[in-house]
Write an enzyme that holds these catalytic residues in place. Structure first.
Site, mmCIF file in Angstrom:
data_model
loop_
_atom_site.group_PDB
_atom_site.id
_atom_site.type_symbol
_atom_site.label_atom_id
_atom_site.label_comp_id
_atom_site.label_asym_id
_atom_site.label_seq_id
_atom_site.Cartn_x
_atom_site.Cartn_y
_atom_site.Cartn_z
ATOM 1 N N LYS A 108 16.768 10.012 -96.065
ATOM 2 C CA LYS A 108 15.920 9.386 -95.043
ATOM 3 C C LYS A 108 16.468 8.001 -94.789
ATOM 4 C CE LYS A 108 12.178 10.414 -92.680
ATOM 5 N NZ LYS A 108 11.735 11.752 -92.258
HETATM 6 P P1 NAD Z 1 6.688 9.604 -82.866
HETATM 7 O O1 NAD Z 1 7.233 8.229 -82.933
HETATM 8 O O2 NAD Z 1 7.173 10.502 -81.804
HETATM 9 O O3 NAD Z 1 5.095 9.551 -82.784
HETATM 10 C C1 NAD Z 1 4.317 8.847 -83.694
HETATM 11 C C2 NAD Z 1 2.894 8.870 -83.172
HETATM 12 O O4 NAD Z 1 2.032 8.321 -84.162
HETATM 13 C C3 NAD Z 1 2.691 8.032 -81.912
HETATM 14 O O5 NAD Z 1 1.813 8.711 -81.045
HETATM 15 C C4 NAD Z 1 2.020 6.768 -82.443
HETATM 16 O O6 NAD Z 1 1.210 6.142 -81.470
HETATM 17 C C5 NAD Z 1 1.192 7.361 -83.547
HETATM 18 N N1 NAD Z 1 0.812 6.366 -84.547
HETATM 19 C C6 NAD Z 1 1.555 5.365 -85.085
HETATM 20 N N2 NAD Z 1 0.803 4.661 -85.936
HETATM 21 C C7 NAD Z 1 -0.410 5.252 -85.966
HETATM 22 C C8 NAD Z 1 -1.604 4.999 -86.665
HETATM 23 N N3 NAD Z 1 -1.689 3.989 -87.516
HETATM 24 N N4 NAD Z 1 -2.666 5.808 -86.436
HETATM 25 C C9 NAD Z 1 -2.576 6.850 -85.570
HETATM 26 N N5 NAD Z 1 -1.467 7.137 -84.875
HETATM 27 C C10 NAD Z 1 -0.410 6.336 -85.072
HETATM 28 O O7 NAD Z 1 6.937 10.205 -84.326
HETATM 29 P P2 NAD Z 1 7.037 11.730 -84.753
HETATM 30 O O8 NAD Z 1 8.462 12.089 -84.761
HETATM 31 O O9 NAD Z 1 6.055 12.531 -83.998
HETATM 32 O O10 NAD Z 1 6.604 11.626 -86.283
HETATM 33 C C11 NAD Z 1 5.230 11.702 -86.667
HETATM 34 C C12 NAD Z 1 5.168 12.200 -88.109
HETATM 35 O O11 NAD Z 1 5.794 13.486 -88.172
HETATM 36 C C13 NAD Z 1 5.889 11.326 -89.121
HETATM 37 O O12 NAD Z 1 5.209 11.375 -90.360
HETATM 38 C C14 NAD Z 1 7.229 12.001 -89.252
HETATM 39 O O13 NAD Z 1 7.877 11.697 -90.468
HETATM 40 C C15 NAD Z 1 6.790 13.444 -89.175
HETATM 41 N N6 NAD Z 1 7.874 14.363 -88.839
HETATM 42 C C16 NAD Z 1 8.527 14.269 -87.654
HETATM 43 C C17 NAD Z 1 9.561 15.153 -87.389
HETATM 44 C C18 NAD Z 1 10.308 15.153 -86.086
HETATM 45 O O14 NAD Z 1 11.122 16.057 -85.878
HETATM 46 N N7 NAD Z 1 10.060 14.223 -85.186
HETATM 47 C C19 NAD Z 1 9.927 16.124 -88.340
HETATM 48 C C20 NAD Z 1 9.210 16.207 -89.520
HETATM 49 C C21 NAD Z 1 8.185 15.320 -89.761
#
Ligand code: NAD
Length: 418
Positions: A108
């Site tokens: 990561k």
């Molecule tokens: P992203 O940046 O696309 O979206 C993040 C979202 O979370 C946004 O809508 C933001 O406004 C919201 N957010 C941020 N802080 C917040 C808070 N305190 N309370 C509520 N909402 C909040 O990110 P993503 O890629 O969707 O990632 C989200 C989660 O999914 C993370 O934990 C990430 O590690 C996990 N994840 C993502 C992927 C991927 O392929 N993108 C894969 C596996 C896991």
């Protein structure tokens, strides 16, 4: 104090590993080895800002394990990124790749910055400098970054270009989550959410329920959360509340997710959506619903609020949304938790497909990607479910049992060099 200060994710990850080691009778030497990341890189990232000043950000890349293949894991841009968080996320990536049985280890990365306050040229300069620092330790056979919180296909394109320019050849396989025009894979953008949705459908099937009779609540409306909400909506579920960093919206009759996505694009937030009540992220988690999908950050379901979670299924699209102390409370209340290392593994699965396509420079159709993703997720879900029945454990412990045992097997087959 933020929840991440209060609940150290690295301590949580080590606690999970120790408990798993005990359950599966892990060799103490292998346990000791898995406690330590293979490599930790901390770098200064000096960046020229648009106003002529210069700022120095701190960036991290942690490679937890390469036992089963090259390291794989996202890069996060967030003002609360810490080394301990990146270490925990790297370890969870190792387990996640093992749960879905793809030939990768875990890594990561992150830069402590606030991308919402930076211009596109500032983000590009910061990304390219960070990528230049990563060049010696990343590569298609070594470590393959991908998008995570507040990074996207454009950021991956800059990393791929910086790496390729430094190496003197085009390396499509150095990152995944690239734009389609640059060797990205069909289905990667939606893969995390689709994988999560497939797990929810399998869990509902096991409970004899259908999506049409379910209500869904989603925290986080970014890549993972907005598509998870959309897929639930498309399958006939009533998505009654969603949120982003500014707060949430609630509509007991169900939200039109396509209109809400447009509203968020126009206004920058889901709040203020017509016909809905605004609510806080804390209130959202405790709403009555069938399925709760935390899809934002870590440590949102705690020992303090776990007893008030009313969902029947919690599908962890985010990494580490439930602190270890909250799990027994959810268990005793009969909440079925589909753990992060399974529920969000669709992202890394299609990243694996993208890496295969990029290294072969031969690309698949969207239908082929989706069908292979479905096959992988359904198989992994059932393997975890069987382990949970066999050992009478929750799905998280079952997934960790399978994952750690697979990594340990690879470790013992390889032995310790030299
Ligand atoms: P992203 O940046 O696309 O979206 C993040 C979202 O979370 C946004 O809508 C933001 O406004 C919201 N957010 C941020 N802080 C917040 C808070 N305190 N309370 C509520 N909402 C909040 O990110 P993503 O890629 O969707 O990632 C989200 C989660 O999914 C993370 O934990 C990430 O590690 C996990 N994840 C993502 C992927 C991927 O392929 N993108 C894969 C596996 C896991």
């Amino acid at each position: 104090m933020s929840a991440t200060d209060q609940y150290n994710p690295r301590a949580a990850a080590l606690q999970q590993l120790a408990a798993t080691a005990e359950r599966i009778g892990l060799d103490p030497i292998i346990h000791e080895k898995l406690k330590h990341p293979k490599r930790i890189l901390t770098v200064a990232v000096p960046t020229a800002m648009d106003d002529g000043t210069e700022r120095v950000f701190t960036g991290y890349r942690v490679q937890h394990s390469m036992e089963r293949g090259p390291c794989k894991g996202g890069i996060r841009y967030h003002p609360e990124v810490t080394l301990d968080e990146v270490i925990a996320l790297a370890m969870w990536m190792t387990w996640k790749c093992a749960v879905v049985n793809i030939p990768f280890g875990g890594a990561k990365g992150g830069v402590n910055c606030n991308p919402k306050e930076m211009s596109q040229p500032e983000l590009e300069r910061m990304t390219r400098r960070f990528a230049a620092e990563l060049v010696p330790i990343i590569g298609p056979g070594m470590d393959i970054p991908a998008p995570d919180v507040y990074t996207n296909p454009q950021v991956m394109a800059w990393i791929m270009d910086t790496y390729s320019m430094n190496k003197g050849f085009v390396a499509l396989g150095v990152v995944t989550g690239k734009p389609i025009e640059l060797g990205g894979s069909h289905g990667r953008e939606t893969a995390t959410a689709r994988g999560c949705h497939i797990c929810v459908l399998e869990a509902l099937r096991a409970l004899g329920r259908t999506p049409e009779e379910c209500t869904v609540v989603v925290q986080g409306f970014g890549n993972a959360g907005s598509y998870a909400a959309l897929f639930a909506h498309e399958d006939g579920a009533k998505v009654v509340a969603v949120s982003d960093s500014k707060g949430g919206v609630y509509c007991p009759n169900g939200l039109d997710i396509n209109s809400l996505r447009r509203h968020k694009q126009l206004t920058g937030t889901v709040q203020g959506f017509e016909g809905c009540d605004d609510l806080t992220n804390e209130e959202l988690l405790e709403l009555p619903c069938d399925v709760l999908i935390p899809a934002a950050l870590e440590n949102v379901i705690t020992a303090e609020n776990a007893g008030r979670i009313q969902a029947k299924i919690v599908a962890e699209a985010a990494n580490g949304p439930t602190v270890p102390e909250a799990q027994p409370i959810l268990d005793s209340n009969g909440v079925l938790v589909i753990p992060d290392i399974l529920a969000n593994a669709g992202g890394v699965t299609v990243s694996y497909f993208e890496w295969v396509q990029s290294t072969q420079t031969y690309f698949w159709s969207a239908a082929e990607v989706d069908s292979r993703l479905r096959e992988t997720m359904v198989r992994a879900f059932h393997e975890v479910q069987e382990e949970s029945h066999r050992r009478r454990t929750n799905l998280r412990d079952a997934a960790l049992n399978l994952a750690v045992a697979r990594v340990a097997k690879a470790q013992s087959l390889r032995g310790i060099y030299p």
